[in-house]
Design an enzyme around this catalytic site. Structure first.
Site, PDB file in Angstrom:
ATOM      1  N   HIS A 154      -9.438   3.647   1.796  1.00 59.34           N
ATOM      2  CA  HIS A 154      -8.277   4.109   2.554  1.00 59.34           C
ATOM      3  C   HIS A 154      -7.857   5.514   2.129  1.00 59.34           C
ATOM      4  O   HIS A 154      -7.978   5.890   0.966  1.00 59.34           O
ATOM      5  CB  HIS A 154      -7.118   3.132   2.332  1.00 59.34           C
ATOM      6  CG  HIS A 154      -5.892   3.491   3.096  1.00 59.34           C
ATOM      7  ND1 HIS A 154      -5.795   3.317   4.452  1.00 59.34           N
ATOM      8  CD2 HIS A 154      -4.713   4.042   2.701  1.00 59.34           C
ATOM      9  CE1 HIS A 154      -4.594   3.729   4.866  1.00 59.34           C
ATOM     10  NE2 HIS A 154      -3.926   4.173   3.814  1.00 59.34           N
ATOM     11  N   ASP A 196      -7.566   5.405   9.886  1.00 57.16           N
ATOM     12  CA  ASP A 196      -6.384   5.881   9.160  1.00 57.16           C
ATOM     13  C   ASP A 196      -5.762   7.066   9.887  1.00 57.16           C
ATOM     14  O   ASP A 196      -6.228   8.204   9.767  1.00 57.16           O
ATOM     15  CB  ASP A 196      -6.759   6.287   7.725  1.00 57.16           C
ATOM     16  CG  ASP A 196      -7.135   5.105   6.865  1.00 57.16           C
ATOM     17  OD1 ASP A 196      -6.825   3.960   7.255  1.00 57.16           O
ATOM     18  OD2 ASP A 196      -7.746   5.334   5.801  1.00 57.16           O
ATOM     19  N   HIS A 205      -2.158   2.938  12.273  1.00 57.37           N
ATOM     20  CA  HIS A 205      -3.599   2.791  12.093  1.00 57.37           C
ATOM     21  C   HIS A 205      -4.274   2.216  13.332  1.00 57.37           C
ATOM     22  O   HIS A 205      -3.650   1.486  14.099  1.00 57.37           O
ATOM     23  CB  HIS A 205      -3.932   1.816  10.946  1.00 57.37           C
ATOM     24  CG  HIS A 205      -3.148   2.018   9.700  1.00 57.37           C
ATOM     25  ND1 HIS A 205      -2.427   1.010   9.106  1.00 57.37           N
ATOM     26  CD2 HIS A 205      -2.978   3.121   8.936  1.00 57.37           C
ATOM     27  CE1 HIS A 205      -1.836   1.478   8.011  1.00 57.37           C
ATOM     28  NE2 HIS A 205      -2.150   2.756   7.891  1.00 57.37           N
ATOM     29  N   HIS A 232      -8.133  -2.263   8.617  1.00 57.86           N
ATOM     30  CA  HIS A 232      -8.260  -0.928   9.196  1.00 57.86           C
ATOM     31  C   HIS A 232      -9.681  -0.725   9.721  1.00 57.86           C
ATOM     32  O   HIS A 232     -10.651  -1.139   9.078  1.00 57.86           O
ATOM     33  CB  HIS A 232      -7.964   0.157   8.144  1.00 57.86           C
ATOM     34  CG  HIS A 232      -6.555   0.128   7.632  1.00 57.86           C
ATOM     35  ND1 HIS A 232      -6.080   1.025   6.720  1.00 57.86           N
ATOM     36  CD2 HIS A 232      -5.518  -0.703   7.935  1.00 57.86           C
ATOM     37  CE1 HIS A 232      -4.796   0.761   6.464  1.00 57.86           C
ATOM     38  NE2 HIS A 232      -4.445  -0.292   7.187  1.00 57.86           N
ATOM     39  N   HIS A 281     -10.572   5.610   5.981  1.00 64.97           N
ATOM     40  CA  HIS A 281     -11.048   4.769   7.066  1.00 64.97           C
ATOM     41  C   HIS A 281     -10.943   5.581   8.358  1.00 64.97           C
ATOM     42  O   HIS A 281      -9.975   6.339   8.532  1.00 64.97           O
ATOM     43  CB  HIS A 281     -10.172   3.523   7.211  1.00 64.97           C
ATOM     44  CG  HIS A 281     -10.099   2.673   5.982  1.00 64.97           C
ATOM     45  ND1 HIS A 281      -8.918   2.100   5.541  1.00 64.97           N
ATOM     46  CD2 HIS A 281     -11.073   2.288   5.120  1.00 64.97           C
ATOM     47  CE1 HIS A 281      -9.171   1.380   4.446  1.00 64.97           C
ATOM     48  NE2 HIS A 281     -10.467   1.497   4.165  1.00 64.97           N
ATOM     49  N   ARG A 333       3.268  -5.687   9.915  1.00 61.20           N
ATOM     50  CA  ARG A 333       2.773  -5.123  11.178  1.00 61.20           C
ATOM     51  C   ARG A 333       3.837  -5.363  12.249  1.00 61.20           C
ATOM     52  O   ARG A 333       4.031  -6.503  12.674  1.00 61.20           O
ATOM     53  CB  ARG A 333       1.438  -5.779  11.531  1.00 61.20           C
ATOM     54  CG  ARG A 333       0.422  -5.617  10.405  1.00 61.20           C
ATOM     55  CD  ARG A 333      -0.882  -6.361  10.662  1.00 61.20           C
ATOM     56  NE  ARG A 333      -1.811  -6.127   9.547  1.00 61.20           N
ATOM     57  CZ  ARG A 333      -3.103  -6.413   9.578  1.00 61.20           C
ATOM     58  NH1 ARG A 333      -3.641  -6.999  10.643  1.00 61.20           N
ATOM     59  NH2 ARG A 333      -3.878  -6.140   8.544  1.00 61.20           N
ATOM     60  N   HIS A 341      -6.793  -0.665  13.955  1.00 58.98           N
ATOM     61  CA  HIS A 341      -7.341  -1.829  13.255  1.00 58.98           C
ATOM     62  C   HIS A 341      -8.606  -2.307  13.974  1.00 58.98           C
ATOM     63  O   HIS A 341      -8.831  -2.026  15.140  1.00 58.98           O
ATOM     64  CB  HIS A 341      -6.289  -2.929  13.140  1.00 58.98           C
ATOM     65  CG  HIS A 341      -5.264  -2.658  12.071  1.00 58.98           C
ATOM     66  ND1 HIS A 341      -5.017  -3.520  11.037  1.00 58.98           N
ATOM     67  CD2 HIS A 341      -4.444  -1.592  11.870  1.00 58.98           C
ATOM     68  CE1 HIS A 341      -4.073  -3.008  10.247  1.00 58.98           C
ATOM     69  NE2 HIS A 341      -3.705  -1.849  10.727  1.00 58.98           N
ATOM     70  N   HIS A 366       3.382   0.006  11.335  1.00 58.88           N
ATOM     71  CA  HIS A 366       3.841  -0.780  10.191  1.00 58.88           C
ATOM     72  C   HIS A 366       5.330  -0.625   9.914  1.00 58.88           C
ATOM     73  O   HIS A 366       5.980   0.290  10.419  1.00 58.88           O
ATOM     74  CB  HIS A 366       3.023  -0.402   8.956  1.00 58.88           C
ATOM     75  CG  HIS A 366       1.620  -0.937   9.031  1.00 58.88           C
ATOM     76  ND1 HIS A 366       1.252  -2.122   8.467  1.00 58.88           N
ATOM     77  CD2 HIS A 366       0.518  -0.455   9.660  1.00 58.88           C
ATOM     78  CE1 HIS A 366      -0.032  -2.350   8.720  1.00 58.88           C
ATOM     79  NE2 HIS A 366      -0.501  -1.353   9.444  1.00 58.88           N
TER      80      HIS A 366
HETATM   81 CU    CU Z   1      -2.330  -0.792   9.906  1.00 59.18          CU
HETATM   82 ZN    ZN Z   2      -7.006   2.550   5.937  1.00 54.25          ZN
END
Ligand code: CU
Ligand code: ZN
Length: 171
Positions: free
Chosen positions: A97, A109, A71, A89, A106, A164, A73, A147
């Protein structure tokens, strides 16, 4: 002869930048470093490929095999040992999401990237909803996070993808 050389140089400058409105060739890069005690690291490059299309490419290593959540962030801050400083995110549209190619998502994403038997992931894909800029939908000054587990592409707001394990600020 000299005049031809000068003309060619000017043509090169014109081709290299289509003007302030276009930025077709803008690029930004994030160098990801391990977090949460992992060995995951690598580089991700963002290239503006069209009005609302950004190419995401790069290589990461040091992860376990399989698809892992990936993602953008919100905050360009990876200082925390678990990368919690990167915030949630990137979500300038106030959406829920989702997956990278679903209407409800998002902007940050990016779905999953797939690590092979050697723990390496090489990727090159395009997404919409973001730009390589500092505008409202821009990724510059935000961060990229990898992740521990796969993103299920639906659980709001995290995708249920676990800790993370790598983080890098997009510059
Ligand atoms: Cu993430
Ligand atoms: Zn997301």
């Amino acid at each position: 002869m000299k005049r031809i050389v000068i003309s060619a140089a000017l043509a090169g400058i014109a081709a290299g930048c289509a003007g302030p409105a276009a930025h077709q060739d803008a690029t930004a890069t994030a160098v990801l470093e391990p977090r949460s005690g992992s060995n995951v690291r690598g580089t991700v490059t963002f290239t503006q490929a069209g009005a609302d299309i950004v190419r995401v490419s790069g290589e990461l290593s040091g992860h376990t095999k399989g698809p892992k959540g990936f993602h953008i962030h919100e905050k360009g801050d990876c200082s925390d040992a678990q990368a919690m400083s990167a915030g949630g995110h990137f979500n300038p549209g106030g959406h829920k999401h989702g997956g990278p190619y679903e209407p409800q998502r998002h902007a940050g994403d990016l779905g999953n990237i797939n690590f092979n038997d050697q723990g390496v992931a090489k990727f090159n894909f395009v997404v919409g909803g973001i730009s390589v800029s500092s505008k409202a939908d821009g990724v510059i000054g935000r961060s990229v996070v990898v992740h521990a587990a796969a993103d299920d592409l639906k659980t709001d707001p995290t995708g249920n993808s676990g800790g993370r394990v790598a983080c890098g600020v997009i510059r």
